[in-house]
Scaffold this motif. Structure first.
Motif, PDB file in Angstrom:
ATOM      1  N   GLY A  64      31.733  40.597  29.966  1.00 29.43           N
ATOM      2  CA  GLY A  64      32.983  41.015  30.577  1.00 29.43           C
ATOM      3  C   GLY A  64      32.774  41.553  31.976  1.00 29.43           C
ATOM      4  N   LEU A  65      33.791  42.220  32.466  1.00 32.41           N
ATOM      5  CA  LEU A  65      33.784  42.741  33.828  1.00 32.41           C
ATOM      6  C   LEU A  65      33.710  44.262  33.820  1.00 32.41           C
ATOM      7  CD1 LEU A  65      36.719  40.584  35.241  1.00 32.41           C
ATOM      8  CD2 LEU A  65      34.276  40.199  35.595  1.00 32.41           C
ATOM      9  N   VAL A  66      32.939  44.797  34.720  1.00 36.76           N
ATOM     10  CA  VAL A  66      32.914  46.236  34.968  1.00 36.76           C
ATOM     11  C   VAL A  66      33.664  46.440  36.274  1.00 36.76           C
ATOM     12  CG1 VAL A  66      31.490  48.271  35.372  1.00 36.76           C
ATOM     13  CG2 VAL A  66      30.691  46.461  33.817  1.00 36.76           C
ATOM     14  N   LEU A  67      34.672  47.310  36.254  1.00 30.10           N
ATOM     15  CA  LEU A  67      35.544  47.492  37.405  1.00 30.10           C
ATOM     16  C   LEU A  67      35.692  48.959  37.753  1.00 30.10           C
ATOM     17  CD1 LEU A  67      38.360  45.259  35.927  1.00 30.10           C
ATOM     18  CD2 LEU A  67      36.744  44.548  37.677  1.00 30.10           C
ATOM     19  N   LEU A 106      39.097  55.077  38.249  1.00 30.87           N
ATOM     20  CA  LEU A 106      38.914  54.669  36.865  1.00 30.87           C
ATOM     21  C   LEU A 106      37.704  53.758  36.765  1.00 30.87           C
ATOM     22  CD1 LEU A 106      42.594  53.682  35.955  1.00 30.87           C
ATOM     23  CD2 LEU A 106      41.508  55.941  35.810  1.00 30.87           C
ATOM     24  N   ARG A 107      36.870  54.006  35.762  1.00 34.07           N
ATOM     25  CA  ARG A 107      35.797  53.058  35.421  1.00 34.07           C
ATOM     26  C   ARG A 107      36.312  52.288  34.223  1.00 34.07           C
ATOM     27  NH1 ARG A 107      31.226  53.657  32.065  1.00 34.07           N
ATOM     28  NH2 ARG A 107      31.591  55.891  32.085  1.00 34.07           N
ATOM     29  N   VAL A 108      36.358  50.961  34.366  1.00 35.82           N
ATOM     30  CA  VAL A 108      37.058  50.113  33.408  1.00 35.82           C
ATOM     31  C   VAL A 108      36.165  48.966  32.964  1.00 35.82           C
ATOM     32  CG1 VAL A 108      39.032  48.553  33.177  1.00 35.82           C
ATOM     33  CG2 VAL A 108      39.286  50.681  34.450  1.00 35.82           C
ATOM     34  N   TYR A 109      36.264  48.610  31.689  1.00 34.99           N
ATOM     35  CA  TYR A 109      35.589  47.430  31.136  1.00 34.99           C
ATOM     36  C   TYR A 109      36.662  46.509  30.560  1.00 34.99           C
ATOM     37  CZ  TYR A 109      31.478  50.441  31.264  1.00 34.99           C
ATOM     38  OH  TYR A 109      30.469  51.279  31.662  1.00 34.99           O
ATOM     39  N   VAL A 110      36.726  45.278  31.042  1.00 35.67           N
ATOM     40  CA  VAL A 110      37.664  44.284  30.500  1.00 35.67           C
ATOM     41  C   VAL A 110      36.913  42.976  30.259  1.00 35.67           C
ATOM     42  CG1 VAL A 110      39.751  45.272  31.553  1.00 35.67           C
ATOM     43  CG2 VAL A 110      38.438  43.563  32.803  1.00 35.67           C
ATOM     44  N   PRO A 111      37.383  42.174  29.305  1.00 33.02           N
ATOM     45  CA  PRO A 111      36.681  40.929  29.009  1.00 33.02           C
ATOM     46  C   PRO A 111      36.875  39.843  30.067  1.00 33.02           C
ATOM     47  CG  PRO A 111      38.560  41.196  27.548  1.00 33.02           C
ATOM     48  CD  PRO A 111      38.440  42.465  28.335  1.00 33.02           C
ATOM     49  N   ASP A 112      38.025  39.877  30.788  1.00 31.73           N
ATOM     50  CA  ASP A 112      38.306  38.800  31.739  1.00 31.73           C
ATOM     51  C   ASP A 112      39.396  39.247  32.710  1.00 31.73           C
ATOM     52  OD1 ASP A 112      40.822  38.452  30.370  1.00 31.73           O
ATOM     53  OD2 ASP A 112      39.783  37.206  28.911  1.00 31.73           O
ATOM     54  N   THR A 113      39.705  38.371  33.667  1.00 27.87           N
ATOM     55  CA  THR A 113      40.705  38.720  34.675  1.00 27.87           C
ATOM     56  C   THR A 113      42.117  38.807  34.092  1.00 27.87           C
ATOM     57  OG1 THR A 113      40.898  36.399  35.335  1.00 27.87           O
ATOM     58  CG2 THR A 113      39.363  37.786  36.592  1.00 27.87           C
ATOM     59  N   ARG A 118      46.753  42.441  32.935  1.00 25.40           N
ATOM     60  CA  ARG A 118      47.600  43.183  31.983  1.00 25.40           C
ATOM     61  C   ARG A 118      47.412  44.691  32.144  1.00 25.40           C
ATOM     62  NH1 ARG A 118      45.824  38.868  29.046  1.00 25.40           N
ATOM     63  NH2 ARG A 118      44.182  40.058  27.982  1.00 25.40           N
ATOM     64  N   LEU A 119      46.162  45.119  32.355  1.00 28.81           N
ATOM     65  CA  LEU A 119      45.905  46.544  32.542  1.00 28.81           C
ATOM     66  C   LEU A 119      46.590  47.064  33.799  1.00 28.81           C
ATOM     67  CD1 LEU A 119      44.508  49.230  31.874  1.00 28.81           C
ATOM     68  CD2 LEU A 119      42.517  48.369  33.141  1.00 28.81           C
ATOM     69  N   LEU A 120      46.479  46.349  34.904  1.00 28.60           N
ATOM     70  CA  LEU A 120      47.113  46.787  36.150  1.00 28.60           C
ATOM     71  C   LEU A 120      48.626  46.876  35.998  1.00 28.60           C
ATOM     72  CD1 LEU A 120      44.978  44.802  38.751  1.00 28.60           C
ATOM     73  CD2 LEU A 120      44.859  47.259  38.232  1.00 28.60           C
ATOM     74  N   GLN A 131      50.061  52.635  43.235  1.00 32.78           N
ATOM     75  CA  GLN A 131      49.198  51.688  43.952  1.00 32.78           C
ATOM     76  C   GLN A 131      47.806  51.694  43.334  1.00 32.78           C
ATOM     77  OE1 GLN A 131      48.654  52.713  48.054  1.00 32.78           O
ATOM     78  NE2 GLN A 131      47.458  50.885  48.516  1.00 32.78           N
ATOM     79  N   THR A 132      47.179  50.527  43.329  1.00 29.02           N
ATOM     80  CA  THR A 132      45.806  50.412  42.860  1.00 29.02           C
ATOM     81  C   THR A 132      44.987  49.610  43.859  1.00 29.02           C
ATOM     82  OG1 THR A 132      46.229  48.376  41.623  1.00 29.02           O
ATOM     83  CG2 THR A 132      46.449  50.460  40.407  1.00 29.02           C
ATOM     84  N   GLN A 133      43.696  49.828  43.803  1.00 23.24           N
ATOM     85  CA  GLN A 133      42.731  49.014  44.543  1.00 23.24           C
ATOM     86  C   GLN A 133      41.553  48.809  43.599  1.00 23.24           C
ATOM     87  OE1 GLN A 133      41.763  49.840  48.746  1.00 23.24           O
ATOM     88  NE2 GLN A 133      39.683  50.157  48.009  1.00 23.24           N
ATOM     89  N   THR A 134      41.205  47.556  43.345  1.00 26.20           N
ATOM     90  CA  THR A 134      40.187  47.238  42.343  1.00 26.20           C
ATOM     91  C   THR A 134      38.926  46.711  42.995  1.00 26.20           C
ATOM     92  OG1 THR A 134      41.926  46.684  40.772  1.00 26.20           O
ATOM     93  CG2 THR A 134      39.728  45.881  40.269  1.00 26.20           C
ATOM     94  N   ARG A 135      37.798  47.210  42.508  1.00 25.28           N
ATOM     95  CA  ARG A 135      36.486  46.709  42.928  1.00 25.28           C
ATOM     96  C   ARG A 135      35.746  46.237  41.701  1.00 25.28           C
ATOM     97  NH1 ARG A 135      34.484  51.904  45.428  1.00 25.28           N
ATOM     98  NH2 ARG A 135      36.241  52.728  44.302  1.00 25.28           N
ATOM     99  N   VAL A 136      35.086  45.088  41.809  1.00 24.48           N
ATOM    100  CA  VAL A 136      34.319  44.507  40.722  1.00 24.48           C
ATOM    101  C   VAL A 136      32.843  44.848  40.917  1.00 24.48           C
ATOM    102  CG1 VAL A 136      33.647  42.363  39.562  1.00 24.48           C
ATOM    103  CG2 VAL A 136      35.971  42.607  40.496  1.00 24.48           C
TER     104      VAL A 136
END
Length: 141
Positions: A64-67, A106-113, A118-120, A131-136
């Motif tokens: 998955g992704l660590v964000l 937020l430190r987030v773990y999701v399986p895919d984009t 959906r989380l955003l 507002q959000t700003q996401t880094r992978v």
């Protein structure tokens, strides 16, 4: 299928073991109305089953992704209310109050984009986020 059904499905994707009462609170329905909708979604073939995830497909170091998501709260959202709303979102591992132009990291773990999307959406519609700003994370040392 309407917007409430879509919200229910989104929450069940995050936590399929969520109780009908908790699910109802999240979407603004009674426990019995929520149970009836879930049973109808199952009978209509929208929900085909429930499953477990193993270490291979659990988001995080094994897949998955660590964000890292910077979050700016809406002006009418209190930090305590935000933290209470995100506490039960399984994909959020940590919510850190920070200085600077954003309120929380937020430190987030999701399986895919798709799960990220959906989380955003959920953060903005249910948690008081403006507002959000996401880094992978590409790799960790």
């Amino acid at each position: 299928m309407d917007g409430l059904d879509e919200q229910i499905i989104g929450h069940l994707r995050e936590n399929a073991r969520c109780s009908f009462s908790d699910l109802g609170r999240m979407v603004g329905l009674s426990t019995s109305a929520t149970a009836a909708r879930v049973r109808r979604l199952e009978a209509d073939g929208v929900i085909l089953g429930y499953t477990i995830r193993t270490g291979q497909d659990v988001p995080g170091p094994r897949g998955g992704l660590v964000l890292f998501i910077d979050v700016r709260l809406a002006t009418d959202t209190r930090g305590e209310a935000f933290l209470e709303r995100v506490r039960d979102i399984r994909s959020i591992a940590e919510a850190i109050h920070v200085t600077g132009p954003f309120d929380y990291l937020l430190r987030v773990y999701v399986p895919d984009t798709g799960a990220l999307d959906r989380l955003l959406q959920r953060l903005k519609t249910e948690c008081g986020v403006a507002q959000t700003q996401t880094r992978v994370a590409l790799r960790a040392l």
